[in-house]
Design a protein around this motif. Sequence first.
Motif, PDB file in Angstrom:
ATOM      1  N   GLU A  40       8.858   6.504   2.602  1.00 59.39           N
ATOM      2  CA  GLU A  40       7.405   5.683   2.334  1.00 59.39           C
ATOM      3  C   GLU A  40       7.633   4.554   1.080  1.00 59.39           C
ATOM      4  OE1 GLU A  40       2.933   7.302   1.777  1.00 59.39           O
ATOM      5  OE2 GLU A  40       4.539   8.092   2.925  1.00 59.39           O
ATOM      6  N   GLN A  41       7.846   5.435  -0.043  1.00 57.93           N
ATOM      7  CA  GLN A  41       8.075   4.235  -0.947  1.00 57.93           C
ATOM      8  C   GLN A  41       8.696   3.238  -0.740  1.00 57.93           C
ATOM      9  OE1 GLN A  41       9.110   6.230  -4.718  1.00 57.93           O
ATOM     10  NE2 GLN A  41       7.154   7.464  -5.275  1.00 57.93           N
ATOM     11  N   LEU A  42       9.963   2.689   0.058  1.00 57.70           N
ATOM     12  CA  LEU A  42      10.418   1.516  -0.133  1.00 57.70           C
ATOM     13  C   LEU A  42       9.815   0.846   0.997  1.00 57.70           C
ATOM     14  CD1 LEU A  42      14.386   3.116   0.387  1.00 57.70           C
ATOM     15  CD2 LEU A  42      13.429   2.061  -1.505  1.00 57.70           C
ATOM     16  N   GLN A  43       8.996   1.402   2.084  1.00 64.95           N
ATOM     17  CA  GLN A  43       8.464   0.823   2.759  1.00 64.95           C
ATOM     18  C   GLN A  43       7.059   0.748   1.893  1.00 64.95           C
ATOM     19  OE1 GLN A  43       9.014   0.369   5.834  1.00 64.95           O
ATOM     20  NE2 GLN A  43       7.504  -1.157   5.556  1.00 64.95           N
ATOM     21  N   PHE A  44       6.215   0.853   1.291  1.00 65.89           N
ATOM     22  CA  PHE A  44       5.388   0.362  -0.174  1.00 65.89           C
ATOM     23  C   PHE A  44       6.074  -0.646  -0.681  1.00 65.89           C
ATOM     24  CE2 PHE A  44       3.097   0.336  -3.393  1.00 65.89           C
ATOM     25  CZ  PHE A  44       1.433   0.700  -2.931  1.00 65.89           C
TER      26      PHE A  44
END
Length: 257
Positions: free
Chosen positions: A33-37
Motif C-alpha cells: 500500500e505504501q509503494l502504491q501511495f
Amino acid sequence: MKRIPAAELSGEARDVADFLNARLDAIAAAEKEQLQFIADVSHELRTPLTVLRGSLEVVLEEERPSEEYREAIGNALLEIRHLSRLAQNLLFLTRGQSGRITLSFANVDLVKFLSDLTRELTPAAADHEISLEVFVPEEPVRAFIDADRMQQVLHNLIENAIRYTKAGGAIRVRLTETPGEARLEVSDNGIGIATRDVPLVFERFFRGDLARRAYPGGSGLGLSIARWIVEAHKGRIEVASRVGEGTTFTVKLPLVV
Ligand code: ADP
C-alpha cells in the motif's frame, strides 16, 4: 517476504506459525500500500511540474511581449498553488495515518459557523459566476466539533462544487436538525458523478473522468481528507449524484445532548 511452512507443524507450534504468518502477510500488504501511495504521489507531482517546466521553457525561448510573460507567470502560479495544496493535503494524510492529528472539540453553533464560512467563499463562487446560497434554521444548532477541521471539510466540498459546476450554476448549503443529528448539505447543479464512480469518490487519489476533463489540476485527496475528519467526529459523509444534473454531499454529525 518468506512465510513459515505451517502445514508441516502441529499443535501449539502450528498456532504460533499461523499467527506469525498472518503478521507477515499484514506487513507485506502495508508495504504494498505504501509503494502504491508513493507511486500516486510521484505521478501527482510530475504533472504540474511538467506543465510548469514546459510553459516556462517556451516563454524563455525568445523575446516576447509583456502580456505573454504575464500569462505564463499567471499559469505558473496556478500550478504552484496546486502543488502547495497538494503538499498541505499530503502532510495532513501522513499525520492522520500515524495518529498525530489531535482534534480539539468545542461546543459550536453550526448556524453561525455555516453563515460565516459561506460568506467567506461567496467571492470565489462569484468569480466563476456561480451563486452560493445558505439555508439555516432560525435557532442555534449546537454540535461538538473541531471548527478548524470542519471548516476544511466544508471548504473541500464547496470548492469542489465550484470547480465542477458551470458558469450560471448554483450551490446550496443547507443545515437541518433531526433528532440527535445535524445535517449539513452541499448541493450543486454541476456536471455530476458517473454512477460507477460514486462508490469511489472518497478513496485517496481517486478522480472521476468527468472531473479530470472539467478541471485537470485536482489531486483526488480532498474527499478522502473530508471523510477522515467527519469520521473523527463520529459522523458520516454521503454522496448522491446524477450526471448532468448535480451532486449533493451530506455530512451527518451527532448533536450535543
Ligand atoms: P479532486 O477534486 O481533486 O479530484 P476530491 O477528492 O475532492 O479530488 O474528489 C474526488 C472526485 O469526486 C473528483 O475527482 C470528482 O470525480 C468527484 N467529485 C467530488 N465533488 C464533486 C462535485 N461537486 N461534482 C462532481 N464531481 C465531484
